[in-house]
Design a protein around this motif. Structure first.
Motif, PDB file in Angstrom:
ATOM      1  N   PHE A 182       0.809  -1.215   0.000  1.00 25.95           N
ATOM      2  CA  PHE A 182       0.000   0.000   0.000  1.00 25.95           C
ATOM      3  C   PHE A 182       0.841   1.264   0.000  1.00 25.95           C
ATOM      4  CE2 PHE A 182      -3.475  -2.840   1.400  1.00 25.95           C
ATOM      5  CZ  PHE A 182      -4.440  -2.428   0.498  1.00 25.95           C
ATOM      6  N   TRP A 183       2.109   1.171   0.449  1.00 25.83           N
ATOM      7  CA  TRP A 183       2.986   2.338   0.350  1.00 25.83           C
ATOM      8  C   TRP A 183       3.163   2.710  -1.117  1.00 25.83           C
ATOM      9  CZ3 TRP A 183       2.993   5.117   4.209  1.00 25.83           C
ATOM     10  CH2 TRP A 183       3.221   4.668   5.515  1.00 25.83           C
ATOM     11  N   ARG A 184       3.421   1.710  -1.922  1.00 21.60           N
ATOM     12  CA  ARG A 184       3.614   1.953  -3.351  1.00 21.60           C
ATOM     13  C   ARG A 184       2.350   2.533  -3.974  1.00 21.60           C
ATOM     14  NH1 ARG A 184       5.093  -2.947  -7.480  1.00 21.60           N
ATOM     15  NH2 ARG A 184       4.616  -1.901  -9.440  1.00 21.60           N
ATOM     16  N   ASN A 185       1.198   2.004  -3.579  1.00 26.08           N
ATOM     17  CA  ASN A 185      -0.068   2.532  -4.102  1.00 26.08           C
ATOM     18  C   ASN A 185      -0.284   3.982  -3.689  1.00 26.08           C
ATOM     19  OD1 ASN A 185      -0.396  -0.033  -5.052  1.00 26.08           O
ATOM     20  ND2 ASN A 185      -2.144  -0.563  -3.777  1.00 26.08           N
ATOM     21  N   ALA A 186       0.032   4.278  -2.401  1.00 24.35           N
ATOM     22  CA  ALA A 186      -0.173   5.633  -1.878  1.00 24.35           C
ATOM     23  C   ALA A 186       0.726   6.644  -2.582  1.00 24.35           C
ATOM     24  CB  ALA A 186       0.087   5.654  -0.376  1.00 24.35           C
ATOM     25  N   ILE A 187       1.963   6.234  -2.843  1.00 21.45           N
ATOM     26  CA  ILE A 187       2.926   7.127  -3.478  1.00 21.45           C
ATOM     27  C   ILE A 187       2.427   7.613  -4.833  1.00 21.45           C
ATOM     28  CG2 ILE A 187       5.211   7.105  -4.601  1.00 21.45           C
ATOM     29  CD1 ILE A 187       6.151   5.399  -2.181  1.00 21.45           C
ATOM     30  N   ASN A 188       1.608   6.818  -5.477  1.00 24.97           N
ATOM     31  CA  ASN A 188       1.125   7.165  -6.813  1.00 24.97           C
ATOM     32  C   ASN A 188      -0.217   7.901  -6.808  1.00 24.97           C
ATOM     33  OD1 ASN A 188       3.130   6.057  -8.778  1.00 24.97           O
ATOM     34  ND2 ASN A 188       2.740   4.190  -7.625  1.00 24.97           N
ATOM     35  N   THR A 189      -0.699   8.280  -5.612  1.00 22.27           N
ATOM     36  CA  THR A 189      -1.932   9.064  -5.562  1.00 22.27           C
ATOM     37  C   THR A 189      -1.600  10.552  -5.512  1.00 22.27           C
ATOM     38  OG1 THR A 189      -2.053   9.031  -3.140  1.00 22.27           O
ATOM     39  CG2 THR A 189      -3.121   7.213  -4.335  1.00 22.27           C
ATOM     40  N   LYS A 190      -2.448  11.372  -6.118  1.00 21.81           N
ATOM     41  CA  LYS A 190      -2.211  12.813  -6.184  1.00 21.81           C
ATOM     42  C   LYS A 190      -2.152  13.429  -4.796  1.00 21.81           C
ATOM     43  CE  LYS A 190      -4.128  17.098  -8.080  1.00 21.81           C
ATOM     44  NZ  LYS A 190      -5.251  17.723  -8.829  1.00 21.81           N
ATOM     45  N   LEU A 191      -3.065  13.023  -3.908  1.00 26.12           N
ATOM     46  CA  LEU A 191      -3.140  13.590  -2.565  1.00 26.12           C
ATOM     47  C   LEU A 191      -1.840  13.365  -1.798  1.00 26.12           C
ATOM     48  CD1 LEU A 191      -5.070  14.918  -0.447  1.00 26.12           C
ATOM     49  CD2 LEU A 191      -5.601  12.603   0.317  1.00 26.12           C
ATOM     50  N   PHE A 192      -1.343  12.127  -1.833  1.00 24.29           N
ATOM     51  CA  PHE A 192      -0.129  11.796  -1.093  1.00 24.29           C
ATOM     52  C   PHE A 192       1.090  12.489  -1.704  1.00 24.29           C
ATOM     53  CE2 PHE A 192       3.486   9.058   0.068  1.00 24.29           C
ATOM     54  CZ  PHE A 192       3.287   8.957   1.437  1.00 24.29           C
ATOM     55  N   ARG A 193       1.154  12.543  -3.023  1.00 27.47           N
ATOM     56  CA  ARG A 193       2.298  13.160  -3.693  1.00 27.47           C
ATOM     57  C   ARG A 193       2.376  14.652  -3.369  1.00 27.47           C
ATOM     58  NH1 ARG A 193       4.656   9.939  -7.715  1.00 27.47           N
ATOM     59  NH2 ARG A 193       5.602  11.776  -8.662  1.00 27.47           N
ATOM     60  N   GLU A 194       1.246  15.331  -3.379  1.00 24.65           N
ATOM     61  CA  GLU A 194       1.246  16.757  -3.043  1.00 24.65           C
ATOM     62  C   GLU A 194       1.666  16.975  -1.600  1.00 24.65           C
ATOM     63  OE1 GLU A 194      -2.674  18.056  -3.972  1.00 24.65           O
ATOM     64  OE2 GLU A 194      -2.291  18.236  -6.148  1.00 24.65           O
ATOM     65  N   PHE A 195       1.160  16.123  -0.721  1.00 19.70           N
ATOM     66  CA  PHE A 195       1.498  16.210   0.699  1.00 19.70           C
ATOM     67  C   PHE A 195       3.003  16.026   0.912  1.00 19.70           C
ATOM     68  CE2 PHE A 195       2.171  13.691   4.648  1.00 19.70           C
ATOM     69  CZ  PHE A 195       1.854  14.665   5.573  1.00 19.70           C
ATOM     70  N   MET A 196       3.563  14.988   0.280  1.00 22.63           N
ATOM     71  CA  MET A 196       4.985  14.692   0.451  1.00 22.63           C
ATOM     72  C   MET A 196       5.872  15.735  -0.229  1.00 22.63           C
ATOM     73  SD  MET A 196       5.449  12.095   2.395  1.00 22.63           S
ATOM     74  CE  MET A 196       7.131  11.583   2.009  1.00 22.63           C
ATOM     75  N   ASP A 197       5.483  16.218  -1.386  1.00 17.59           N
ATOM     76  CA  ASP A 197       6.253  17.269  -2.068  1.00 17.59           C
ATOM     77  C   ASP A 197       6.402  18.491  -1.172  1.00 17.59           C
ATOM     78  OD1 ASP A 197       6.863  15.954  -4.422  1.00 17.59           O
ATOM     79  OD2 ASP A 197       5.039  16.613  -5.460  1.00 17.59           O
ATOM     80  N   ASN A 198       5.316  18.862  -0.502  1.00 14.17           N
ATOM     81  CA  ASN A 198       5.359  20.007   0.411  1.00 14.17           C
ATOM     82  C   ASN A 198       6.294  19.750   1.580  1.00 14.17           C
ATOM     83  OD1 ASN A 198       3.558  21.560  -1.084  1.00 14.17           O
ATOM     84  ND2 ASN A 198       1.776  20.753  -0.022  1.00 14.17           N
ATOM     85  N   LEU A 199       6.291  18.521   2.092  1.00 17.01           N
ATOM     86  CA  LEU A 199       7.167  18.193   3.212  1.00 17.01           C
ATOM     87  C   LEU A 199       8.637  18.218   2.816  1.00 17.01           C
ATOM     88  CD1 LEU A 199       5.368  15.303   5.147  1.00 17.01           C
ATOM     89  CD2 LEU A 199       5.605  17.688   5.805  1.00 17.01           C
ATOM     90  N   PHE A 200       8.935  17.731   1.637  1.00 18.59           N
ATOM     91  CA  PHE A 200      10.323  17.763   1.165  1.00 18.59           C
ATOM     92  C   PHE A 200      10.837  19.204   1.093  1.00 18.59           C
ATOM     93  CE2 PHE A 200       9.691  13.425  -0.789  1.00 18.59           C
ATOM     94  CZ  PHE A 200      10.749  12.817  -0.116  1.00 18.59           C
ATOM     95  N   ILE A 201       9.993  20.100   0.599  1.00 20.72           N
ATOM     96  CA  ILE A 201      10.384  21.508   0.487  1.00 20.72           C
ATOM     97  C   ILE A 201      10.457  22.156   1.858  1.00 20.72           C
ATOM     98  CG2 ILE A 201       9.670  23.758  -0.418  1.00 20.72           C
ATOM     99  CD1 ILE A 201       8.325  22.195  -2.758  1.00 20.72           C
ATOM    100  N   LEU A 202       9.474  21.867   2.704  1.00 21.44           N
ATOM    101  CA  LEU A 202       9.421  22.443   4.044  1.00 21.44           C
ATOM    102  C   LEU A 202      10.652  22.062   4.869  1.00 21.44           C
ATOM    103  CD1 LEU A 202       7.649  24.058   6.064  1.00 21.44           C
ATOM    104  CD2 LEU A 202       6.671  21.866   6.778  1.00 21.44           C
ATOM    105  N   SER A 203      11.157  20.866   4.654  1.00 19.23           N
ATOM    106  CA  SER A 203      12.307  20.391   5.422  1.00 19.23           C
ATOM    107  C   SER A 203      13.544  21.269   5.228  1.00 19.23           C
ATOM    108  CB  SER A 203      12.647  18.948   5.029  1.00 19.23           C
ATOM    109  OG  SER A 203      11.573  18.094   5.325  1.00 19.23           O
ATOM    110  N   LEU A 204      13.651  21.904   4.079  1.00 20.93           N
ATOM    111  CA  LEU A 204      14.796  22.780   3.817  1.00 20.93           C
ATOM    112  C   LEU A 204      14.851  23.948   4.794  1.00 20.93           C
ATOM    113  CD1 LEU A 204      14.818  22.965  -0.089  1.00 20.93           C
ATOM    114  CD2 LEU A 204      16.641  22.047   1.355  1.00 20.93           C
TER     115      LEU A 204
END
Length: 345
Positions: A182-204
């Motif tokens: 399900f991790w792999r499935n979640a990674i390919n959903t728009k909601l999860f990708r947007e959430f994670m993209d924001n976290l990657f940027i926020l971490s900087l």
């Protein structure tokens, strides 16, 4: 019995299986807000009305609200965990008893009964608090001793998969193939990708431009390609796969300590994200989500702790780790797939 639904009462009747009769049910706690967004968890006591017998259970129920189930494959998560508890783990237990005359690894709570009814998916588990187990404060990093202990446990857990696959490859494939990544499935959903993209940027923002300039330069590459890396590394392409815990951070574990606060026992919780993949997925997710810098700086030591535990357990099964999962392969896989754990952490 106020607060306990009719569905839960029916499931608990199955769970007691005649062990106690004419009993009362008392709900004495619930999971705190934010502790289980995929389901509700309640803690119940069953006590004989005219006797001394009592049972303590944890009831884990899927959320039934349609708006939530549209956003998340909650039924799939629960069926995945039910498959682990009712099929995979019983096969692993039987295998350990046959080969060892006992258990090399028993850090899984007892699942008493389950229900796969749509919108009422439920698991009833033993309440580990009454055996002296406790949660770790998830806001605090894990100590060196805790990491050492947990890596040894994962070595024992993963060894069962390797040995089972060695002796009974077809049976292993049959029971493990029904686990969903399900991790792999979640990674390919728009909601999860947007959430994670924001976290990657926020971490900087947590890095200092002066002191961390070299790290920032390297991390920008990760932040820009974070989701692509996660998607790629969540798909293990090697031949050294095992059944994984899946969601292995400190909040999905319970610990038991002796009078001197030494860690003596452990239970792994929550197998909704259990799947088949590289052992590095479990190890890196756990390590990066809760270890101190001191532990991270000594990575090679902890990989050896894990592999020595794996080797010893495989030897007890009559297998040679050098043939089944050499340390050199573990190190190679770590460099390739630890990015999944880093990203999730």
């Amino acid at each position: 019995m106020s607060g306990v639904s009719k569905t839960v009462r029916q499931i608990l009747n199955e769970a007691v299986n005649g062990n106690i009769n004419n009993y009362t049910i008392k709900e004495h706690d619930k999971n705190k807000k934010g502790d289980g967004y995929l389901g509700d968890m309640c803690f119940v006591s069953l006590k004989e009305k005219h006797g001394d017998k009592y049972l303590e259970y944890v009831v884990k129920q899927a959320l039934s609200m349609e708006e939530v189930r549209i956003l998340h494959p909650i039924r799939g998560y629960f069926l995945n965990e039910i498959h682990f508890y009712t099929v995979v783990w019983p096969h692993f237990q039987k295998f350990q008893n046959e080969k060892l005359g006992g258990k090399a690894f028993d850090a899984i709570p007892q699942c008493v009964t389950t229900s796969s009814e749509d919108k009422h998916e439920t698991l009833v588990l033993e309440n580990l608090k009454f055996q002296g187990f406790q949660m770790h404060n998830k806001a605090k990093p894990l100590s060196k001793d805790q990491v050492d202990f947990i890596f040894k446990q994962y070595g024992r857990f993963h060894a069962i998969s390797f040995a089972y696959k060695f002796f009974y490859p077809e049976e292993y494939s049959e029971i493990s193939s029904k686990l969903t990544n399900f991790w792999r499935n979640a990674i390919n959903t728009k909601l999860f990708r947007e959430f994670m993209d924001n976290l990657f940027i926020l971490s900087l923002e947590f890095l200092d431009p002066d002191e961390d300039s070299k790290v920032i330069k390297k991390y920008k590459i990760v932040s820009e390609r974070g989701m692509e890396v996660l998607n790629e590394k969540s798909q293990y392409k090697g031949s050294y796969s095992v059944v994984l815990h899946g969601d292995c951070w400190s909040n999905n574990m319970m610990f038991k300590y002796d009078e001197s606060d030494k860690l003596t026992d452990l239970r792994l919780l929550d197998f909704q994200f259990s799947n088949v993949g590289t052992p590095v997925s479990d190890l890196s997710y756990f390590l990066y989500s809760g270890a101190t810098k001191e532990v991270l700086d000594d990575l090679d030591y902890y990989l050896r702790v894990y592999h020595e535990s794996l080797t010893k357990t495989l030897h007890n099964f009559g297998c040679n780790s050098q043939n089944i999962y050499p340390f050199e392969v573990l190190k190679r896989d770590w460099k390739e797939y630890c990015k999944t754990g880093f990203g999730m952490a």
